[in-house]
Design an enzyme around this catalytic site. Structure first.
Site, PDB file in Angstrom:
ATOM      1  N   LYS A 188      -3.417  11.829  14.015  1.00  0.00           N
ATOM      2  CA  LYS A 188      -2.318  12.546  13.343  1.00  0.00           C
ATOM      3  C   LYS A 188      -2.846  13.683  12.472  1.00  0.00           C
ATOM      4  CE  LYS A 188      -0.683   8.807  11.272  1.00  0.00           C
ATOM      5  NZ  LYS A 188      -1.547   7.694  11.733  1.00  0.00           N
ATOM      6  N   ARG A 197       6.548   5.100   6.890  1.00  0.00           N
ATOM      7  CA  ARG A 197       5.781   3.994   7.451  1.00  0.00           C
ATOM      8  C   ARG A 197       6.575   2.696   7.432  1.00  0.00           C
ATOM      9  NH1 ARG A 197       0.361   6.047   6.519  1.00  0.00           N
ATOM     10  NH2 ARG A 197      -1.267   4.670   7.308  1.00  0.00           N
ATOM     11  N   ARG A 240     -15.249   7.188  12.293  1.00  0.00           N
ATOM     12  CA  ARG A 240     -14.829   8.014  11.158  1.00  0.00           C
ATOM     13  C   ARG A 240     -15.401   7.460   9.851  1.00  0.00           C
ATOM     14  NH1 ARG A 240      -8.426   8.923  10.332  1.00  0.00           N
ATOM     15  NH2 ARG A 240      -8.461   7.064   9.075  1.00  0.00           N
ATOM     16  N   ARG A 249     -14.280   6.778   3.373  1.00  0.00           N
ATOM     17  CA  ARG A 249     -13.105   5.948   3.085  1.00  0.00           C
ATOM     18  C   ARG A 249     -13.456   4.472   3.250  1.00  0.00           C
ATOM     19  NH1 ARG A 249      -7.789   8.132   6.117  1.00  0.00           N
ATOM     20  NH2 ARG A 249      -7.308   5.932   5.806  1.00  0.00           N
ATOM     21  N   ARG A 262      -5.020  -3.084   8.779  1.00  0.00           N
ATOM     22  CA  ARG A 262      -4.151  -1.899   8.829  1.00  0.00           C
ATOM     23  C   ARG A 262      -3.369  -1.868  10.135  1.00  0.00           C
ATOM     24  NH1 ARG A 262      -8.743   2.030   7.991  1.00  0.00           N
ATOM     25  NH2 ARG A 262      -7.309   3.761   8.381  1.00  0.00           N
TER      26      ARG A 262
HETATM   27  N1  LIG Z   1       3.939   6.020   3.771  1.00  0.00           N
HETATM   28  C1  LIG Z   1       3.110   5.092   3.247  1.00  0.00           C
HETATM   29  N2  LIG Z   1       3.609   3.912   2.806  1.00  0.00           N
HETATM   30  C2  LIG Z   1       2.801   2.986   2.287  1.00  0.00           C
HETATM   31  N3  LIG Z   1       1.478   3.118   2.176  1.00  0.00           N
HETATM   32  C3  LIG Z   1       0.919   4.269   2.599  1.00  0.00           C
HETATM   33  C4  LIG Z   1       1.715   5.315   3.154  1.00  0.00           C
HETATM   34  N4  LIG Z   1       0.893   6.347   3.494  1.00  0.00           N
HETATM   35  C5  LIG Z   1      -0.359   5.966   3.179  1.00  0.00           C
HETATM   36  N5  LIG Z   1      -0.356   4.716   2.642  1.00  0.00           N
HETATM   37  C6  LIG Z   1      -1.551   3.965   2.171  1.00  0.00           C
HETATM   38  O1  LIG Z   1      -2.703   4.777   2.380  1.00  0.00           O
HETATM   39  C7  LIG Z   1      -3.604   4.187   3.339  1.00  0.00           C
HETATM   40  C8  LIG Z   1      -4.247   5.293   4.176  1.00  0.00           C
HETATM   41  O2  LIG Z   1      -3.250   5.994   4.881  1.00  0.00           O
HETATM   42  P1  LIG Z   1      -3.587   7.188   5.880  1.00  0.00           P
HETATM   43  O3  LIG Z   1      -4.456   8.169   5.222  1.00  0.00           O
HETATM   44  O4  LIG Z   1      -2.298   7.648   6.462  1.00  0.00           O
HETATM   45  O5  LIG Z   1      -4.536   6.546   6.948  1.00  0.00           O
HETATM   46  P2  LIG Z   1      -4.456   5.923   8.359  1.00  0.00           P
HETATM   47  O6  LIG Z   1      -3.248   6.441   9.074  1.00  0.00           O
HETATM   48  O7  LIG Z   1      -5.732   6.357   8.975  1.00  0.00           O
HETATM   49  O8  LIG Z   1      -4.397   4.464   8.067  1.00  0.00           O
HETATM   50  C9  LIG Z   1      -2.734   3.188   4.098  1.00  0.00           C
HETATM   51  O9  LIG Z   1      -3.485   2.131   4.656  1.00  0.00           O
HETATM   52  C10 LIG Z   1      -1.796   2.708   2.978  1.00  0.00           C
HETATM   53  O10 LIG Z   1      -2.426   1.794   2.118  1.00  0.00           O
END
Ligand SMILES: Nc1ncnc2c1ncn2[C@@H]1O[C@H](COP(=O)(O)OP(=O)(O)O)[C@@H](O)[C@H]1O
Length: 193
Positions: free
Chosen positions: A14, A89, A128, A134, A146
């Site tokens: 994404k 999400r 990654r 991270r 996740r």
């Molecule tokens: N819309 C969201 N709602 C709840 N938690 C979120 C949301 N966006 C991000 N997070 C938190 O941030 C973390 C990292 O998200 P992101 O950078 O989108 O990584 P990825 O899609 O690679 O898991 C998620 O595992 C969650 O803990």
């Protein structure tokens, strides 16, 4: 306005596709993951609260991310549109987003969903993790958590947009440019509607 939800599990690509799409269409990239990491880097109270959940591979509460998106929308009143990456999400987040956009007489144009099989996701995230710094990418147990969060809480969001005839799936395996071109085709088709 062109408002796109870029959807898919962690590691689907994404972030990569967002960068290309914002350039082509002049959109603003709103990644809740990036926004949360920036709160953590700045040591804010919100960041401190979110960090524990993020490091455990769990979602942060809906109201936290909805509040961040609300203020970003307010800060960009003249935007040509937005790419929402990693948001919504959960179904309540999707409902809240519709309500927020309604205030500006706007809505979501379409959801572009990048589909990638689970074993490929784990491979990509571990790779990654070697460079991203991270903590949630470095450990396979956390990655699996996740993916479980995604399957239970996030996957139903696809249905929310399917019910509004706004859901478009794309194969997320292949060359970056090939996936980008397919995304553009979908976006231009839904722009024409
Ligand atoms: N819309 C969201 N709602 C709840 N938690 C979120 C949301 N966006 C991000 N997070 C938190 O941030 C973390 C990292 O998200 P992101 O950078 O989108 O990584 P990825 O899609 O690679 O898991 C998620 O595992 C969650 O803990």
């Amino acid at each position: 306005m062109l408002n796109i939800v870029l959807f898919g599990p962690p590691g689907a690509g994404k972030g990569t596709q967002s960068q290309k799409l914002i350039q082509k269409y002049g959109l603003i990239h709103l990644s809740t993951g990036d926004l949360l990491r920036s709160e953590i880097a700045q040591g804010t109270e919100l960041g401190l609260k979110a960090k524990g959940l993020m490091d455990a591979g769990l979602l942060v509460p809906d109201e936290v991310v909805i509040g961040m998106i609300e203020s970003k929308l307010a800060q960009n009143p003249n935007a040509a549109g937005f790419i929402f990456d990693g948001f919504p999400r959960t179904v309540p987040q999707a409902e809240a987003l519709d309500q927020l956009l309604q205030k500006y007489d706007q809505g979501i144009s379409c959801m572009v969903a990048l589909e990638v099989p689970e074993e490929e996701l784990v491979k990509r995230l571990l790779l990654r993790g070697q460079t991203s710094g991270r903590p949630d990418d470095a450990d396979e147990v956390l990655i699996q958590k996740r993916v479980v969060e995604y399957n239970t809480k996030t996957a139903p969001v696809a249905n929310y947009y399917a019910q509004q005839n706004k859901f478009y799936a794309i194969n997320g395996i292949g060359e970056i440019d090939e996936i980008f071109n397919k995304s553009c085709e979908v976006i231009e088709a839904c722009q024409a509607v």
